[in-house]
Design an enzyme around this catalytic site. Structure first.
Site, PDB file in Angstrom:
ATOM      1  N   HIS A  30       0.828  -1.214   0.000  1.00 18.20           N
ATOM      2  CA  HIS A  30       0.000   0.000   0.000  1.00 18.20           C
ATOM      3  C   HIS A  30       0.860   1.262   0.000  1.00 18.20           C
ATOM      4  O   HIS A  30       1.229   1.770   1.062  1.00 18.20           O
ATOM      5  CB  HIS A  30      -0.889   0.000   1.245  1.00 18.20           C
ATOM      6  CG  HIS A  30      -1.775  -1.204   1.347  1.00 18.20           C
ATOM      7  ND1 HIS A  30      -1.311  -2.447   1.698  1.00 18.20           N
ATOM      8  CD2 HIS A  30      -3.109  -1.340   1.153  1.00 18.20           C
ATOM      9  CE1 HIS A  30      -2.320  -3.308   1.704  1.00 18.20           C
ATOM     10  NE2 HIS A  30      -3.423  -2.667   1.384  1.00 18.20           N
ATOM     11  N   HIS A 265      -3.996   3.602  -3.234  1.00 18.36           N
ATOM     12  CA  HIS A 265      -4.103   3.124  -1.846  1.00 18.36           C
ATOM     13  C   HIS A 265      -3.409   1.774  -1.645  1.00 18.36           C
ATOM     14  O   HIS A 265      -2.593   1.634  -0.743  1.00 18.36           O
ATOM     15  CB  HIS A 265      -5.580   3.015  -1.425  1.00 18.36           C
ATOM     16  CG  HIS A 265      -5.798   2.012  -0.336  1.00 18.36           C
ATOM     17  ND1 HIS A 265      -5.572   2.313   0.985  1.00 18.36           N
ATOM     18  CD2 HIS A 265      -6.163   0.694  -0.368  1.00 18.36           C
ATOM     19  CE1 HIS A 265      -5.798   1.228   1.710  1.00 18.36           C
ATOM     20  NE2 HIS A 265      -6.156   0.244   0.917  1.00 18.36           N
ATOM     21  N   GLU A 429     -17.990  -3.076  24.373  1.00 19.70           N
ATOM     22  CA  GLU A 429     -17.268  -4.356  24.420  1.00 19.70           C
ATOM     23  C   GLU A 429     -16.075  -4.376  23.460  1.00 19.70           C
ATOM     24  O   GLU A 429     -15.000  -4.888  23.787  1.00 19.70           O
ATOM     25  CB  GLU A 429     -18.204  -5.527  24.072  1.00 19.70           C
ATOM     26  CG  GLU A 429     -19.320  -5.781  25.068  1.00 19.70           C
ATOM     27  CD  GLU A 429     -20.533  -4.889  24.822  1.00 19.70           C
ATOM     28  OE1 GLU A 429     -20.510  -4.069  23.869  1.00 19.70           O
ATOM     29  OE2 GLU A 429     -21.510  -5.011  25.586  1.00 19.70           O
ATOM     30  N   HIS A 491     -30.042 -13.382  24.254  1.00 18.08           N
ATOM     31  CA  HIS A 491     -29.043 -13.371  25.318  1.00 18.08           C
ATOM     32  C   HIS A 491     -28.498 -14.764  25.633  1.00 18.08           C
ATOM     33  O   HIS A 491     -27.649 -14.913  26.503  1.00 18.08           O
ATOM     34  CB  HIS A 491     -29.639 -12.765  26.600  1.00 18.08           C
ATOM     35  CG  HIS A 491     -29.756 -11.272  26.533  1.00 18.08           C
ATOM     36  ND1 HIS A 491     -30.341 -10.630  25.476  1.00 18.08           N
ATOM     37  CD2 HIS A 491     -29.337 -10.302  27.383  1.00 18.08           C
ATOM     38  CE1 HIS A 491     -30.296  -9.315  25.681  1.00 18.08           C
ATOM     39  NE2 HIS A 491     -29.693  -9.100  26.830  1.00 18.08           N
TER      40      HIS A 491
END
Ligand SMILES: Cc1ncc(C[n+]2csc(CCOP(=O)(O)OP(=O)(O)O)c2C)c(N)n1
Length: 686
Positions: A30, A265, A429, A491
């Protein structure tokens, strides 16, 4: 001055074209980022970054994270030029088998690579963790006149990094925590992989960071070395906020037809374009990997500077040692990653108890005891402390120093400043996982992080990186099955245990009672890499270890917990966690019928696989084909232990919302059902 500018420019071009040559030689990589961001990297690495190329592990070095890991060639060029042990030969072997210059930076593969980056957003998340670790250790160890821990964490981040959700989570927390020594250079080139950012990313990034509580600056010209230098200096002066500097660059700068486009890129420039770029920026086309002597000399001043920095630090540390011998010894112990003497003594022992205790609660008790003995243990949960039991009471809340808000709830007690060992991650999280990696990679600390098992999916990318980097991070995953009941299928984890077991180098442990929980914790702390503890919401009996095998057998991953009679068993019931108790009851039913069942508790596949072949055969004798695995999750993988003739009691659909006991019954997790299946197997076997 003019002469200086000349050398600056030549140094920047050396970074640019070393990177571009590496990529051309490998025909892969890159070039866009290195060509555009070389000036900011140059300024940072030669005028600000406190590092010692001859000792990349010097503890008080500034940390540098190339969050945009695809720009790895630029990092390797910097390491080589400033004098790390990364010879030009390694640069020439970019992306080749066995080289120290893999496609994306891998922690420690080349000396000086702090963390593994490439999955966008992870680097900046880890950098937040590093800055937190620095703030904590400085608060704990520094004394007036003794700034033993005093370093910055610098990041180069790209559009992609800032687009990722994990960045938002981590930077929001960093702002809340006022991490003044975290400085992000944003390579603001308005181009990403597949096009310009007008397609996707038009928010005002600096306003967003301002709203997070960051100090923000803009540099309009990414080639203006002095402007970048001044901005970094200002950022360092701001001590009560993290800083971001948006630096406007041109992706692929210098490449005549490709610069400013997404085409530069992620693909080599091509011979012609590379040649034209060199000509345009006044760089010799040949030889490839050209580093003029004066450029190298200029960069290599980093060695002398670095050695001086470290020498001075060592002297300061010796003065610190004279005045604070205990603190100095303690810091050294932590830097070396040695656990304190007697860390595993006097941990909770749980007496046999039919009613029992949820393994999440037992984990909380064990953690608290460990927290007393192991001061480097720091962590918390994603806003789930009351549920996942990840509090170290009285050990303080990791917060920016200041008045504790009146009426604050959910604090752990103790100091409210950077000495606090309880980290409140908020409902973040993903960032929690990344931050834990950063804390661990920083050194001096052992992080633990908790959430519901089902939400471990929100942290898979950092779990994967922890495993890849071999970091001691302990995951406390609770509410581990359909047994949680009424919260329902959203859950109730079903596929999570299997998917965690699929991660190489991650050890998954699902203990079956409180005493196994203690052993699971000690196993985690003794390992080098990460461990996931899988714990129940519901109570589990505490087994009478006089009657059953010792919980210390957990360290072997699987063990014979109980068998009705001596000799070869008729059937083997293999179970983990809460299902061990179902298997034991099923075995009792079978034993009452005169059969000889064996119950194998298998808390950890990975630990079992590390055992000698003889032991494995002892636990699971190959001649016994009648085997039933019992685990309240998907069956995937259990075939390995039950074989083609075995049976698996598992959950092959999403769960259901009802009382936990009832859900387990409906799904067949009853002693009677397991006994029935075992009988059928034995009949088929006969
Ligand atoms: C999580 C993640 N998603 C996707 C990718 C693939 N990828 C690599 S770089 C990139 C975007 C590049 O844009 P930017 O971050 O602005 O870097 P630049 O083009 O400026 O070098 C993408 C999508 C990745 N590395 N990580």
């Amino acid at each position: 001055m003019a002469k200086n500018q000349r050398i600056d420019e030549r140094c920047v071009n050396a970074i640019r074209f070393l990177a571009a040559d590496m990529i051309q030689e490998a025909n892969s990589g890159h070039p866009g980022l290195p060509l555009g961001a070389a000036p900011m990297a140059y300024v940072l690495w030669t005028r600000h970054l406190k590092h010692n190329p001859k000792n990349p592990k010097w503890f008080d070095r500034d940390r540098f994270v190339l969050s945009a890991g695809h720009g790895s060639a630029m990092l390797y060029a910097l390491l080589h030029l400033t004098g790390y042990d990364l010879p030009l030969e390694e640069l020439k072997r970019f992306r080749q088998w066995g080289s120290k210059t893999p496609g994306h930076p891998e922690a420690d593969c080349a000396p000086g690579v702090e963390v593994t980056t490439g999955p966008l957003g992870q680097g900046i998340g880890m950098a937040v963790g590093m800055a937190m670790a620095e703030a904590h250790l400085a608060a704990v160890f520094n004394r007036p006149g003794h700034e033993i821990i005093d370093h910055y964490t610098y990041v180069i981040a790209s559009d992609g990094d800032l687009m990722e959700g994990v960045c938002a989570e981590a930077c929001s927390l960093a702002g809340h925590l006022k991490l003044g020594k975290l400085i992000v250079l944003f390579d603001d080139n308005r181009v990403s992989l597949a096009g310009t950012t007008d397609l996707t990313f038009t928010e005002d990034v600096l306003k967003r960071f301002e709203a997070y509580g960051w100090h923000t600056q803009r540099v309009e010209d990414g080639n203006d070395i002095e402007a970048i230098d001044a901005a970094i200096r200002r950022a360092k002066e701001v001590e009560d906020k993290p800083s971001i500097i948006a630096i406007r660059t041109v992706i692929g700068y210098g490449a005549p037809t490709k610069q400013g486009t997404y085409k530069v890129h992620g693909a080599p420039l091509g011979e012609e374009e590379l040649q034209a770029a060199k000509e345009r920026l006044g760089w010799p086309v040949e030889p490839r990997f050209y580093v003029p002597d004066d450029v190298l000399e200029h960069f290599r001043m980093a060695i002398e500077r670095g050695e001086k920095w470290e020498r001075e630090w060592v002297e300061r540390f010796e003065r610190y040692r004279t005045e604070y011998p205990e603190l100095a010894a303690e810091l050294e112990r932590r830097i070396h990653g040695e656990l304190p003497e007697g860390w595993d003594e006097g941990l909770p022992e749980f007496p046999p108890d039919e009613v029992g205790i949820a393994t999440r609660k037992a984990s909380g008790k064990v953690l608290q005891a460990l927290g007393e003995k192991i001061p480097e243990l720091v962590g918390g949960s994603a806003d789930l402390n009351p549920s996942v039991h990840t509090v170290l009471p009285g050990k303080g809340d990791f917060q920016a120093p200041g008045e504790k808000p009146s009426g604050v709830q959910g604090d752990a007690g103790g100091p409210w400043d950077y000495t606090g060992r309880n980290i409140h991650f908020g409902v973040r999280e993903h960032a929690m996982g990344a931050i834990a990696n950063g804390i661990s990679r920083h050194g001096g600390l052992i992080p633990f992080v908790g959430t519901f098992l089902v939400f471990s999916d929100y942290m898979r990318p950092p779990i994967r990186l922890a495993a890849m980097m071999g970091r001691k991070v302990i995951y406390v995953f609770t509410h581990d099955s359909i047994g949680i009941g009424q919260d329902g299928p959203t859950h109730q984890p079903v596929e999570q245990i299997a998917s965690l077991r699929a991660v190489p180098e991650l050890v998954v442990i699902r203990p079956s009672d409180a005493n196994e929980v203690r052993e699971a914790w000690t196993a985690s702390l003794q390992r080098k890499g990460p461990t996931a503890l899988i714990l129940t919401r519901q109570n589990l009996p505490v087994l009478d270890r006089g009657r059953y095998a010792s919980e210390r057998e957990l360290h072997k991953g699987a063990y014979v917990l109980w068998q009705a009679k001596d000799g070869t068993p008729d059937v083997i019931l293999i179970a983990t966690g809460s299902e061990v108790h179902v298997a034991l009851k099923a075995a009792e039913i079978l034993a009452a019928e005169g059969l000889n069942p064996r119950v194998v508790a298998m808390p950890s596949w990975e630990l079992f696989e590390e055992q000698p072949e003889d032991y494995k055969r002892e636990v699971l004798p190959p001649e016994v084909k009648a085997r039933v695995a019992v685990e309240a999750g998907v069956r995937l993988g259990w075939e390995r232990y039950v074989g083609t003739e075995g049976a698996i009691v598992s959950v092959e659909r999403f769960g259901a919302s009802a009382p936990g006991k009832e859900v387990l019954e409906k799904f067949g997790f009853t002693p009677e059902n397991v006994a029935r299946i075992a009988r059928e197997l034995m009949a088929a076997d006969a």
